[in-house]
Write a protein that holds these residues in place. Sequence first.
Motif, PDB file in Angstrom:
ATOM      1  N   HIS A  75       0.841  -1.196   0.000  1.00 24.95           N
ATOM      2  CA  HIS A  75       0.000   0.000   0.000  1.00 24.95           C
ATOM      3  C   HIS A  75       0.879   1.250   0.000  1.00 24.95           C
ATOM      4  CE1 HIS A  75       0.675  -0.785   4.314  1.00 24.95           C
ATOM      5  NE2 HIS A  75       0.412   0.509   4.539  1.00 24.95           N
ATOM      6  N   ALA A  76       0.236   2.415   0.041  1.00 23.08           N
ATOM      7  CA  ALA A  76       0.910   3.678  -0.270  1.00 23.08           C
ATOM      8  C   ALA A  76       1.426   4.446   0.931  1.00 23.08           C
ATOM      9  CB  ALA A  76      -0.042   4.582  -1.068  1.00 23.08           C
ATOM     10  N   HIS A  77       1.491   3.845   2.097  1.00 22.29           N
ATOM     11  CA  HIS A  77       1.990   4.578   3.252  1.00 22.29           C
ATOM     12  C   HIS A  77       3.511   4.712   3.223  1.00 22.29           C
ATOM     13  CE1 HIS A  77      -1.744   4.107   6.020  1.00 22.29           C
ATOM     14  NE2 HIS A  77      -1.729   5.267   5.409  1.00 22.29           N
ATOM     15  N   GLU A  78       3.983   5.811   3.845  1.00 26.41           N
ATOM     16  CA  GLU A  78       5.418   6.104   3.848  1.00 26.41           C
ATOM     17  C   GLU A  78       6.242   4.977   4.463  1.00 26.41           C
ATOM     18  OE1 GLU A  78       7.221   8.958   2.761  1.00 26.41           O
ATOM     19  OE2 GLU A  78       5.358   9.228   1.665  1.00 26.41           O
ATOM     20  N   ASP A  79       5.702   4.340   5.502  1.00 25.95           N
ATOM     21  CA  ASP A  79       6.491   3.294   6.159  1.00 25.95           C
ATOM     22  C   ASP A  79       6.509   1.989   5.359  1.00 25.95           C
ATOM     23  OD1 ASP A  79       3.752   2.980   6.798  1.00 25.95           O
ATOM     24  OD2 ASP A  79       4.214   1.854   8.609  1.00 25.95           O
ATOM     25  N   HIS A  80       5.892   2.012   4.167  1.00 27.24           N
ATOM     26  CA  HIS A  80       5.912   0.836   3.295  1.00 27.24           C
ATOM     27  C   HIS A  80       6.509   1.120   1.921  1.00 27.24           C
ATOM     28  CE1 HIS A  80       3.515  -1.978   5.845  1.00 27.24           C
ATOM     29  NE2 HIS A  80       3.229  -0.828   6.425  1.00 27.24           N
ATOM     30  N   LEU A  81       6.564   2.381   1.502  1.00 23.39           N
ATOM     31  CA  LEU A  81       7.185   2.676   0.195  1.00 23.39           C
ATOM     32  C   LEU A  81       8.130   3.874   0.208  1.00 23.39           C
ATOM     33  CD1 LEU A  81       5.663   5.382  -0.986  1.00 23.39           C
ATOM     34  CD2 LEU A  81       4.013   3.765  -1.877  1.00 23.39           C
ATOM     35  N   GLY A  82       8.213   4.585   1.331  1.00 30.44           N
ATOM     36  CA  GLY A  82       8.927   5.869   1.353  1.00 30.44           C
ATOM     37  C   GLY A  82      10.420   5.784   1.131  1.00 30.44           C
ATOM     38  N   ALA A  83      11.030   4.598   1.303  1.00 27.88           N
ATOM     39  CA  ALA A  83      12.492   4.491   1.167  1.00 27.88           C
ATOM     40  C   ALA A  83      12.952   4.164  -0.248  1.00 27.88           C
ATOM     41  CB  ALA A  83      13.021   3.425   2.131  1.00 27.88           C
ATOM     42  N   ILE A  84      12.031   3.794  -1.129  1.00 29.67           N
ATOM     43  CA  ILE A  84      12.451   3.303  -2.446  1.00 29.67           C
ATOM     44  C   ILE A  84      13.248   4.350  -3.215  1.00 29.67           C
ATOM     45  CG2 ILE A  84      11.612   2.548  -4.713  1.00 29.67           C
ATOM     46  CD1 ILE A  84       9.345   1.125  -3.269  1.00 29.67           C
ATOM     47  N   SER A  85      12.788   5.580  -3.208  1.00 28.76           N
ATOM     48  CA  SER A  85      13.489   6.611  -3.975  1.00 28.76           C
ATOM     49  C   SER A  85      14.873   6.903  -3.420  1.00 28.76           C
ATOM     50  CB  SER A  85      12.657   7.903  -3.998  1.00 28.76           C
ATOM     51  OG  SER A  85      12.449   8.398  -2.679  1.00 28.76           O
TER      52      SER A  85
END
Length: 554
Positions: A75-85
Amino acid sequence: MSERLEQNSLYFLPLGGVNEIGMNLNLYGFGDRWIMVDLGTSFADEGMPGVDLVLPDVTWIAGRRERLLGIVLTHAHEDHLGAISHVWEELRCPVWATGFAASVLRKKLEEKGLADEVPVHVYKPGELIDLGPFKIRSMNITHSTPESQALAIKTPAGVVLHTGDWKLDPRPVLGPQTEVETLRGYGDRGVLALVCDSTNVFSRGRSGSEGDVRDSLMQVLANKPGRIAVTTFSSNLARLESLFSVAAHLGRHVCLIGRSLHRFIQAARENGYLEHIPNLVDEREAGFLPREKVMYVCTGCQGEPRGAMARIAFNSHPHVVLSPGDTVAFSSKIIPGNERTLFRLHNELVRNGIEVITEKDAFIHVSGHPSRDELAEMYRLARPQIAVPVHGEPRHLVEHARFAQSLQVPHGIVPRNGDLIRLAPGAPDVVEQVPSGRLAIDGDELVPVQGGALQVRRKLAFNGAASVSLVVDGEGRLQTRPHVKLSGVVNGDADLIGAEIAAEIAAAIDRLKPGTHRDDNNLEQAAQRALRSVLKGLTGRKPITQVHIIRMAD
């Protein structure tokens, strides 16, 4: 660790998201091939001055990136995708996400100049993601952001259900309900392991419904005489939808304050959500409307210093001012660790005559995570052989494993970040501990949380700094009294204490053996010993010390 896994074994390896709530990173391995589920950030704590966010250290899997088949986002929460960039350059693998999560991620990649480099594949619930030995199908599950997915990961060793963040909500406001029958179907066919959210394991009953929060917000905010400002998580589109509905019902114009709100709403509209926001006004115009006709929806629900709510409360926002008689509602959870910052913000608002309403005062928030009754229902549906609790602190994980076993789950294992857990064949077991850790986003750099500049900052914050300048001739004899500068070290007369230190340093240098003054190291060590001795006696502190030696030409 050996470079090849046992060919017929299935492994689970968390590098983030256990022993803490946030910055999730989960790895599954089979036959020396890996997939990653989620890669997120978390808030920094008070021990990291100057840092806002932390993320998992990906060094271990980056060293095996040719074996990493992809990243699948729940899902789109920071604690699940925020580190990719921040770390994709080290991993360089494709990413799978639902449409909404992909829109949120692409905006982050654009900020890093990576939008054209990262292959982002959009998947729909139920579609097959075929990654070598991993056959992954997702299913809708309710949470506090749209399109949240649980993953059924089928491998030759069995099926793992990875829940992501979830709850069972009969009135989710936005999006479908959890696919209970799909979960039951997997349980009927056999589930090896359930990797499951532990956030609310100590909370009795159920977590509550977004639909009920909407009804309550309508009552709580009715008849408020002045301006209303509500702050919540930007990603909680269901809550935003409710606030827009409440504003329309109360005859108020909606004004959005905060960059992340605009980003999430843009991503929502790209995917068919929140297409119509009634009575939307710009923040530069809202101040001209009657006070009873405005509802501000703001970022900063955790009291973040740069968040819109803090800037408004401390009168540093360029366009928004609140006055006595206005109301501020914090429609969000008080995240553990943020209490001091939030209470400071609440007190500032109250001092200015503004009514503050929090989740402790009224029913204006529900969690997006399952309470005990929902966890029990999940286990009745999935009937796994192994319970693997994640997304929690140690006390959550231990209680979750105990609770699962009380529900007749044969095995429960409590992971730590870096535990390489063999799920099959045989009983689950930690077979090795691999390197793990946290990185801080410090400006444009990623730095270890332990050591380096952050360690110096922590020491400065607690102990201060002291510097000494020595002007000596070619023989190393002092030409002037040592100059001492103290920063954050003493509470008394710094000049008087500095003079005492200077005298001790001069005496220490005089006591050096003849002929040793020519060596700068000897002068530096003598000065530091004298400096630290005086300060330890006066304050008990051990500040960061520096000695500068200036040699005069003969």
